[in-house]
Enzyme design. Structure first.
Site, short mmCIF file in Angstrom:
data_model
loop_
_atom_site.label_atom_id
_atom_site.label_comp_id
_atom_site.label_asym_id
_atom_site.label_seq_id
_atom_site.Cartn_x
_atom_site.Cartn_y
_atom_site.Cartn_z
N GLU A 408 0.84 -1.19 0.00
CA GLU A 408 0.00 0.00 0.00
C GLU A 408 0.88 1.24 0.00
O GLU A 408 1.82 1.35 0.79
CB GLU A 408 -0.89 -0.03 1.24
CG GLU A 408 -1.64 1.23 1.55
CD GLU A 408 -2.27 1.18 2.93
OE1 GLU A 408 -2.18 2.18 3.66
OE2 GLU A 408 -2.84 0.12 3.28
N HIS A 493 -3.51 -5.30 10.99
CA HIS A 493 -4.39 -6.32 10.42
C HIS A 493 -4.33 -7.64 11.17
O HIS A 493 -3.91 -8.65 10.62
CB HIS A 493 -4.01 -6.57 8.95
CG HIS A 493 -4.07 -5.37 8.07
ND1 HIS A 493 -3.34 -5.29 6.89
CD2 HIS A 493 -4.75 -4.21 8.17
CE1 HIS A 493 -3.59 -4.13 6.31
NE2 HIS A 493 -4.44 -3.46 7.07
N ASN A 531 -5.64 -5.72 2.49
CA ASN A 531 -6.37 -5.19 3.64
C ASN A 531 -7.59 -6.07 3.87
O ASN A 531 -8.33 -6.35 2.94
CB ASN A 531 -6.78 -3.75 3.38
CG ASN A 531 -5.60 -2.87 3.01
OD1 ASN A 531 -4.97 -3.09 1.97
ND2 ASN A 531 -5.29 -1.90 3.82
#
Length: 553
Positions: A408, A493, A531
């Site tokens: 990301e 996460h 994600n």
């Protein structure tokens, strides 16, 4: 299961889905739902004619946690006509502070920022040799940095859970990897029905490409894309739950700024479609949802006469316990997140409240391969003083056997030109840990050690070394500590701890205790490759559809 039984089960599921859709269409809209959610009292609010579920009360369904899995469970249960209560440890974020805002920004954090801490704990904790965390008043703030022996885990605290504090990147995982990590789940159903359903309900949208290419707010992304492409890597736009049309109006000065005003990890005041504005608002509109914030579940055990006794502590906004209550629920849905659900289940097994839980409970936890890193660009590759806090693009190198990474491109909204390209790399790190109950301490810890991140670091390093060689650039070593290149001691996460079809059956049931279910990220093996919240939401949609059709109806 025979073919005829399978057909009957499928027919029941389709029928339940049809009924749910009819109820939804007949019910109030999203705006009404949001008003209903925000009008609930600070402790508990009951549907007309229903007990609020106080001391000694009995309720049909209790959901522990209001994140993605819990919000799905609450909506689908209430749409099926089942009065449902959510117990949430965090507060309800609906009251503005002295500055007129509900949430504070990243550059001026105050007590609203962190959960029961007297100091902020930002993932990027240093800059140019100086620590940038600040002392704050202890308060039930929106972001928790929960520390274990080998890792810190960022989690959202409040009605809406992690949706309040994440960057909103709504990424559907690669199908081949999904099939590998969850082989018991029908991928055709997930990609044909449940991922689309989740994306629609979450309000996922995409940035306008022309605006992206021209706005100064995403210069940092365009610079990182350019350097990635020059090294032969591919990039891709990713959807988000932040309203990009609203963001364009922010840039034009037509509306109050949120993503363009440094708001993300401590909450967004406008523009973001968090769960309190989507799933939870729709559940509230049914009139069958009760939300009890600032309550922490401490015990779940079988109740005399059936169902489960759930004990909880009510806390004040400084974390002090002000009352202890208990309710009996016919069914309990564990949705406190990977960490919260796993800790509670392991603790209940270890303390003898739920002694027959599977030995698999607590196993299979992972950090989704999270590694952060920053690169120092040349002066001619500026990243921009203006940076939107919402990521829109990633470097997709997942298919590389040497450096399997989805990186990301993250913002660094410092309000000044830093020349830093910042990345959150999701690596294919196979390392896993387990939650263990310590009877002497009466606490649950996680067996993860920081050395388990080395495989992920090696993968990320292979990717970014190539970019640095091509560009003649170096890593920043001042962002995560002093002379520390890799942000490898935290994760955004958390996944696993009560794995689907291992600790539970194939739909999240805890089979040793009929009426107990897991519906959150604890079900997902510790690395989904992107994600994870869309995966958690879609899996909860699948499981709740089956549970309502077969267990409740």
């Amino acid at each position: 299961m025979t073919d005829s039984r399978a057909r009957r089960a499928d027919d029941a599921i389709r029928g339940a889905a049809s009924v749910s859709r009819r109820r939804f269409l007949a019910g109030a809209g999203l705006t009404v739902g949001a008003a209903a959610l925000s009008s609930m009292s600070g402790t508990a609010s009951a549907a007309p004619g229903r007990a609020a579920g106080g001391e000694g009360g009995r309720i049909p369904a209790l959901v522990i946690g209001s994140g993605y899995g819990g919000a799905v469970a609450a909506l689908r249960l209430t749409q099926a006509g089942i009065p449902t209560r959510i117990v949430e440890m965090g507060r309800r974020w609906d009251t503005p502070g002295p500055d007129g805002k509900i949430f504070c920004g990243m550059l001026q954090p105050d007590k609203r920022s962190m959960w029961l801490s007297d100091r902020t704990a930002q993932p990027v904790s240093n800059f140019m040799g100086f620590g940038i965390d600040k002392d704050i008043e202890k308060y039930t703030g929106v972001l928790d940095c929960e520390r274990f022996s080998g890792i810190s885990v960022y989690q959202g605290r409040g009605v809406g859970g992690g949706s309040l504090v994440n960057g909103g990147m709504a990424v559907t995982p690669k199908r081949a990897w999904f099939e590998e990590i969850l082989p018991s789940v029908d991928a055709n159903e997930m990609y044909g029905t449940y991922f689309p359903r989740a994306n629609a309900a979450l309000g996922v949208n995409t940035i306008d490409k022309d605006w992206f290419e021209s706005t100064p707010w995403y210069q940092f992304t365009r610079t990182a894309r350019k350097t990635a492409h020059r090294s032969g890597y591919t990039t891709e736009f990713v959807p988000n739950v932040y309203d990009f049309e609203y963001m364009e109006q922010e840039a034009a000065g037509a509306v109050t700024r949120s993503a363009l005003d440094g708001e993300v990890i401590y909450g967004n005041n406008a523009g973001k479609k968090s769960l309190d504005k989507t799933y939870l608002a729709q559940a509230a509109a049914t009139g069958l949802l009760t939300v009890t914030p600032l309550h922490r579940v401490t015990a779940v055990a079988p109740a005399a006469g059936g169902g489960y006794s759930v004990t909880m502590e009510q806390i004040d906004e400084q974390g002090g316990v002000v009352a202890t209550t208990a309710v009996t629920a016919d069914r309990v849905f564990f949705a406190a997140g990977s960490v919260g659900t796993s800790k509670l289940l392991v603790s209940m097994k270890g303390q003898g409240h739920l002694p027959n839980l599977s030995p698999q409970v607590g196993e299979g936890w992972g950090n989704n391969g999270n590694i952060m890193v920053g690169r120092a660009n040349h002066m001619w590759d500026a990243t921009g003083a203006k940076q939107a806090t919402i990521p829109t693009m990633g470097i997709d190198n997942w298919g590389d056997p040497v450096a399997p990474v989805f990186a990301e491109i993250a913002p660094l909204p410092a309000g000044l030109e830093t020349y830093v390209s910042l990345y959150l790399a999701i690596t294919k790190n196979p390392e896993r840990a387990r939650f263990r109950f310590d009877p002497a301490a009466g606490k649950v810890d996680l067996t993860w050690s920081q050395s388990q991140n080395q495989t992920g670091i090696d993968m990320a390093k292979a990717l970014f070394d190539k970019i640095n060689r091509k560009e003649g650039t170096i890593y920043r070593t001042d962002l995560f500590g002093v002379y520390k290149t890799w942000g490898d001691d935290f994760t955004y996460h958390p996944l696993g701890g009560a794995l689907l079809d291992k600790a539970t059956d194939n739909y999240g049931r805890l089979p040793e205790y009929p009426g107990l279910y897991v519906v959150d990220g604890a079900l997902v093996p510790g690395n989904v490759g992107v994600n994870p919240f869309v995966t958690i939401t879609a899996l909860a949609e699948r499981n709740m559809e089956r549970i309502i059709a077969t267990d409740i109806r």
